[in-house]
Design a protein around this motif. Structure first.
Motif, PDB file in Angstrom:
ATOM      1  N   LEU A 119      -3.502  -9.282   4.932  1.00 16.05           N
ATOM      2  CA  LEU A 119      -4.345  -8.952   3.781  1.00 16.05           C
ATOM      3  C   LEU A 119      -3.607  -8.137   2.717  1.00 16.05           C
ATOM      4  CD1 LEU A 119      -7.653  -8.017   5.649  1.00 16.05           C
ATOM      5  CD2 LEU A 119      -7.146 -10.133   4.415  1.00 16.05           C
ATOM      6  N   SER A 120      -2.486  -7.525   3.084  1.00 12.06           N
ATOM      7  CA  SER A 120      -1.762  -6.670   2.138  1.00 12.06           C
ATOM      8  C   SER A 120      -1.174  -7.458   0.975  1.00 12.06           C
ATOM      9  CB  SER A 120      -0.646  -5.912   2.864  1.00 12.06           C
ATOM     10  OG  SER A 120       0.401  -6.799   3.246  1.00 12.06           O
ATOM     11  N   GLY A 121      -0.897  -8.747   1.196  1.00 11.38           N
ATOM     12  CA  GLY A 121      -0.316  -9.566   0.131  1.00 11.38           C
ATOM     13  C   GLY A 121       1.147  -9.278  -0.132  1.00 11.38           C
ATOM     14  N   LEU A 122       1.811  -8.573   0.799  1.00 11.12           N
ATOM     15  CA  LEU A 122       3.226  -8.240   0.620  1.00 11.12           C
ATOM     16  C   LEU A 122       4.092  -9.416   1.064  1.00 11.12           C
ATOM     17  CD1 LEU A 122       3.103  -4.553   1.925  1.00 11.12           C
ATOM     18  CD2 LEU A 122       3.323  -5.316  -0.455  1.00 11.12           C
ATOM     19  N   THR A 123       3.961 -10.516   0.358  1.00 10.43           N
ATOM     20  CA  THR A 123       4.722 -11.723   0.661  1.00 10.43           C
ATOM     21  C   THR A 123       5.702 -12.011  -0.467  1.00 10.43           C
ATOM     22  OG1 THR A 123       3.001 -13.090  -0.347  1.00 10.43           O
ATOM     23  CG2 THR A 123       2.852 -12.706   2.035  1.00 10.43           C
ATOM     24  N   VAL A 124       6.718 -12.788  -0.154  1.00 14.60           N
ATOM     25  CA  VAL A 124       7.790 -13.083  -1.109  1.00 14.60           C
ATOM     26  C   VAL A 124       7.744 -14.562  -1.484  1.00 14.60           C
ATOM     27  CG1 VAL A 124      10.269 -13.046  -1.533  1.00 14.60           C
ATOM     28  CG2 VAL A 124       9.226 -11.283  -0.094  1.00 14.60           C
ATOM     29  N   ASP A 125       7.628 -14.836  -2.772  1.00 13.47           N
ATOM     30  CA  ASP A 125       7.706 -16.203  -3.275  1.00 13.47           C
ATOM     31  C   ASP A 125       9.169 -16.508  -3.574  1.00 13.47           C
ATOM     32  OD1 ASP A 125       7.453 -18.666  -4.420  1.00 13.47           O
ATOM     33  OD2 ASP A 125       6.351 -18.001  -6.187  1.00 13.47           O
ATOM     34  N   MET A 126       9.814 -17.279  -2.694  1.00 10.49           N
ATOM     35  CA  MET A 126      11.251 -17.514  -2.833  1.00 10.49           C
ATOM     36  C   MET A 126      11.582 -18.309  -4.099  1.00 10.49           C
ATOM     37  SD  MET A 126      12.587 -15.840  -0.411  1.00 10.49           S
ATOM     38  CE  MET A 126      14.293 -16.374  -0.642  1.00 10.49           C
ATOM     39  N   VAL A 256      15.327  -5.386   0.711  1.00  7.18           N
ATOM     40  CA  VAL A 256      16.138  -6.570   0.400  1.00  7.18           C
ATOM     41  C   VAL A 256      15.721  -7.163  -0.942  1.00  7.18           C
ATOM     42  CG1 VAL A 256      16.813  -8.887   1.131  1.00  7.18           C
ATOM     43  CG2 VAL A 256      16.522  -7.079   2.835  1.00  7.18           C
ATOM     44  N   PHE A 257      14.425  -7.417  -1.087  1.00  9.15           N
ATOM     45  CA  PHE A 257      13.944  -8.080  -2.297  1.00  9.15           C
ATOM     46  C   PHE A 257      13.594  -7.093  -3.412  1.00  9.15           C
ATOM     47  CE2 PHE A 257      12.997 -10.913   1.262  1.00  9.15           C
ATOM     48  CZ  PHE A 257      13.646 -12.061   0.838  1.00  9.15           C
ATOM     49  N   ALA A 258      13.475  -5.799  -3.063  1.00  9.33           N
ATOM     50  CA  ALA A 258      13.200  -4.733  -4.031  1.00  9.33           C
ATOM     51  C   ALA A 258      11.999  -5.063  -4.909  1.00  9.33           C
ATOM     52  CB  ALA A 258      14.435  -4.475  -4.905  1.00  9.33           C
ATOM     53  N   LEU A 259      10.905  -5.489  -4.255  1.00  9.88           N
ATOM     54  CA  LEU A 259       9.696  -5.868  -4.980  1.00  9.88           C
ATOM     55  C   LEU A 259       8.695  -4.717  -5.013  1.00  9.88           C
ATOM     56  CD1 LEU A 259       9.221  -9.450  -3.491  1.00  9.88           C
ATOM     57  CD2 LEU A 259      10.099  -8.873  -5.753  1.00  9.88           C
ATOM     58  N   SER A 260       7.785  -4.793  -5.950  1.00 10.68           N
ATOM     59  CA  SER A 260       6.698  -3.818  -6.053  1.00 10.68           C
ATOM     60  C   SER A 260       5.437  -4.409  -5.435  1.00 10.68           C
ATOM     61  CB  SER A 260       6.435  -3.459  -7.517  1.00 10.68           C
ATOM     62  OG  SER A 260       7.588  -2.883  -8.110  1.00 10.68           O
ATOM     63  N   PRO A 261       4.575  -3.579  -4.851  1.00  9.63           N
ATOM     64  CA  PRO A 261       3.324  -4.091  -4.274  1.00  9.63           C
ATOM     65  C   PRO A 261       2.506  -4.827  -5.324  1.00  9.63           C
ATOM     66  CG  PRO A 261       3.695  -1.823  -3.595  1.00  9.63           C
ATOM     67  CD  PRO A 261       4.721  -2.134  -4.645  1.00  9.63           C
TER      68      PRO A 261
END
Length: 299
Positions: A119-126, A256-261
């Motif tokens: 549910l957190s949505g912390l997924t990576v769109d490659m 690794v991906f250095a993404l923001s929530p």
């Protein structure tokens, strides 16, 4: 709605297939005397073990892919975690494993944790990741090296920590699957670029290396899972495997991906999930160590 329902049913069925397959593998492993060397050489000759393996990869994997195609990666892990209920029931009925209230509490905490991760949505769109970024690649190598170091540590410690042997084996299996999944994500990203015909020779070389890493890590992950089953029950060990498999991808999202929530609730959900899976795994690990101590005292 029919497509959404199909995705939900596929995810639930995939969770059942994966966990039922693990229980059948556990039963096959239990039939091999503990002093027998080269465990995998024996279990791959067992029809029961092959049925369990087939359930996972002939049914579980396609159903998982179907669910991901209809629902995306956010809620599928949570739905598949419902398969841990089947794990507990099959462990008691088929593998004759004992389950106490402490085990049930640990399993429920792991299920809630995996659901929160989904549910957190912390997924990576490659598709949106710049795979040619040298800084990204450096972070990827550092993370891979760190996970490999943890895997080596588990392998080194199990010789001197017999009481924790099953836990170390299953944690190492989880680490190997983390490695496999991360390299698979990067491989899929390159395959998307390949469809547009824009890959360089170095990228093609990386794809070949990634395929080798994925295959090797998966094979060793399977072997470590079977070795863990020699020292403990699937009911307790399989949920413990979720600890590295769920927490480390969360770490890779930021490192690794250095993404923001994607939204304000993402980090609290992911952080709560990480805490619950640590607590749930701790309960199951403590129970596993108790049983190994009892077994050690009676031999």
């Amino acid at each position: 709605m029919p497509t959404y329902l199909l995705g939900i049913l596929s995810a639930l069925a995939a969770g059942v297939a994966f966990n039922l397959g693990l229980v059948l593998q556990k039963v096959a492993v239990a039939r091999v005397p503990k002093e027998t060397p080269h465990l995998m050489r024996h279990v791959v000759q067992s029809p029961l073990w092959l049925v369990g393996f087939g359930l996972q990869f002939l049914f579980g994997t396609p159903l998982n892919m179907l669910a991901l195609g209809h629902l995306g990666p956010a809620i599928v892990p949570g739905l598949m975690s419902m398969g841990l209920i089947v794990l507990a029931l099959a462990g008691m009925l088929i593998a004759r494993e004992s389950v106490r209230l402490e085990d049930v509490a640990g399993i429920i905490l792991v299920m809630i944790a995996v659901t929160l991760f989904g549910l957190s949505g912390l997924t990576v769109d490659m598709k949106g990741v710049d795979l040619r970024d040298p800084v990204l690649f450096m972070r990827f190598i550092i993370f891979t090296t760190a996970v490999a170091s943890l895997s080596i540590l588990c392998h080194t410690l199990k010789g001197s920590m017999k009481r924790h042997e099953g836990i170390l084996h299953i944690l190492n299996a989880g680490l190997l699957y983390v490695q496999s999944n991360l390299w698979l994500a990067f491989l899929m990203g390159h395959l998307m670029r390949w469809s547009s015909g824009s890959l360089s020779h170095s990228e093609l070389t990386f794809m070949g290396l990634a395929s080798l890493v994925i295959f090797t890590a998966s094979i060793f992950g399977i072997a470590e899972t079977q070795r863990a089953f020699r020292s403990g029950d699937a009911v307790r060990l399989v949920p413990i495997q979720n600890l590295p498999q769920q927490v480390l991808p969360l770490v890779s999202y930021f490192t690794v991906f250095a993404l923001s929530p994607p939204r304000p609730s993402s980090l609290p959900l992911g952080g709560t999930g990480a805490l619950l899976i640590i607590v749930g795994s701790g309960l199951l690990a403590r129970r596993q160590m108790e049983l190994q101590s009892i077994e050690g005292g009676t031999t």
